[in-house]
Scaffold this motif. Structure first.
Motif: not given
Length: 453
Positions: A334-346
């Motif tokens: 995934v793009d680096a811009m979207d990584v902070p939005l992904i949770g550990d259990r998404s």
């Protein structure tokens, strides 16, 4: 004339009727179009307020969740010559099955009776150790005998010294007594000579006294000689005592040197024995390395060496093994811009290559042919292309509305996934996409989250 007028009147009426009908048709078309536009507008307006599920897309491949489940190379631990292959490509093997047999190519191991030779050397070194141990015991016995002999000699020499000291003391006392007698004799002689001059004593008495003085002087000289002899005997006794001690020290030093030599020989023999045992153990272990075995259950994907009689180096890969029944996972980027939005259990919806599916970005619930997954880990550093790898594993237990991942999945096949985020109105998603904003970080209401669970 009347007929002509009536005919014109009829014609004008028909023309007026036609024009009226045309006008009515145009009005009806405008009304219909307006209604259609209004309906479309209302539908679009309603559509814009429908919920839209935000997602983060990513592409990747199927992999294994655990390192031991990923394809691995089988390596030989020693160099050798290929003698026989026991497997073929695509064959299933069990842990410990023979894959390849090699023979020795290292010159120090050519002797087929090398273990026996090393055993003989080990026995010889063990005999050397026993001899060194025997020498140590003999040296200890010798040192004990030296101690006992020294004690006897020291007692005798010390007694002799004490006896000589007593002789010196006795002779010194005798010398003092003789010296006093000699002085008294001289004094008497002086008195007798004075009396002789006075006519009190005869010449015979004077001569007798003179003879007594000479005898006493002779006794004094004899006693002095005796005392000197006693002192010389004492000195000789002390010298003999010192000689005994020096001789003992020399003997003990020699015995200790022999003991050190024996200990050194024993230590050397023990070191050689340990080295030989190590070599024997290495030889025994090396004999088991002529057979290259499968490290775990799996399938031989590809043999990396070919032929019989080919030499292979130490640590060289000979085959590629795919473990059996791996715990598969999907790695998507995934793009680096979207990584902070992904949770550990998404949650993630996955679409595997080879399995037909229809996936709607904003409505994952109506997707067909997709599979459920959950984020397992996110890399801490980016990949060379600047994106981040996200590992996705199968949800356990599998949701009732979904199917488990296909058992036919093979590592390396393509996968397309969408990480499920929050629900927003469609108009907000369109506005976000047009402005290039990231997905919303706002959390869903608690009730919706509980329902989703």
């Amino acid at each position: 004339m009347a007929n002509l007028q009536e005919s014109n009147h009829q014609e004008n009426w028909e023309n007026l009727s036609q024009k009226t009908n045309d006008s009515l048709i145009r009005v009806r078309k405008v009304l219909t179009l307006s209604r259609i536009i209004l309906i479309v507008f209302l539908v679009l307006l309603v559509f814009l307020f429908l919920p839209w599920r935000q997602t983060i897309p990513g592409r990747g491949t199927v992999t294994a969740l655990r390192p031991q489940d990923r394809p691995q190379t089988v390596q030989n631990q020693i160099g050798g010559r290929i003698e026989r292959w026991y497997v073929s490509e695509g064959q299933e093997v069990k842990k410990g099955d023979t894959i390849l047999l090699i023979s020795e190519i290292s010159q120090p191991y050519f002797d087929p009776e090398l273990p026996q030779r090393l055993q003989e050397q080990l026995q010889a070194k063990q005999s050397s150790e026993a001899a060194a141990r025997q020498k140590m015991r003999a040296t200890e016995a010798q040192m004990s005998a030296l101690d006992r002999g020294l004690n006897y000699q020291l007692i005798s020499a010390e007694n002799k010294v004490k006896q000589s000291i007593n002789y010196v003391k006795s002779d010194s006392a005798d010398l003092e007594a003789v010296r006093q007698f000699y002085k008294i004799s001289q004094q008497r002689l002086e008195r007798y000579e004075q009396g002789y001059k006075d006519g009190l004593f005869s010449l015979t008495d004077i001569e007798t006294r003179r003879l007594n003085v000479q005898n006493d002087n002779a006794k004094l000289i004899a006693q002095e000689n005796k005392l000197n002899t006693s002192r010389q005997s004492l000195l000789n006794a002390q010298i003999e005592l010192d000689n005994i001690r020096v001789k003992y020290q020399e003997s003990v030093a020699k015995a200790q040197s022999d003991m050190g030599t024996a200990i050194s020989g024993q230590a050397t023999a023990q070191g050689d024995i340990a080295k030989l045992r190590n070599e024997i153990a290495n030889i025994d272990f090396r004999l088991g390395l002529y057979v290259v075995r499968a490290p775990q259950d799996g399938y031989v994907i590809k043999t990396l060496k070919a032929g019989i009689g080919e030499n292979i180096k130490e640590g060289e890969s000979v085959a590629t093994l795919q473990p059996k029944e791996p715990l598969v996972a999907a790695e998507i980027y995934v793009d680096a811009m979207d990584v902070p939005l992904i949770g550990d259990r998404s949650e993630v919806r996955l679409q595997f290559e080879g399995w037909p599916s229809v996936q709607f970005s904003g409505w994952p619930s109506v997707a067909v042919g997709t599979f459920a997954g959950r984020v397992f880990s996110i890399d801490r550093v980016s990949s060379p292309n600047g994106s981040y790898r996200v590992l996705v594993k199968q949800m356990v237990p599998v949701p009732a509305a979904d199917e488990p991942w296909p058992v036919q999945l093979r590592q390396g096949s393509g996968v397309y996934g969408r990480v499920i985020l929050n629900s927003v109105p469609i108009w907000y998603e369109i506005w976000r996409q047009l402005n290039g904003f990231p997905p919303s970080l706002e959390r869903e209401p608690k009730g919706d989250g509980e329902k989703a669970k």
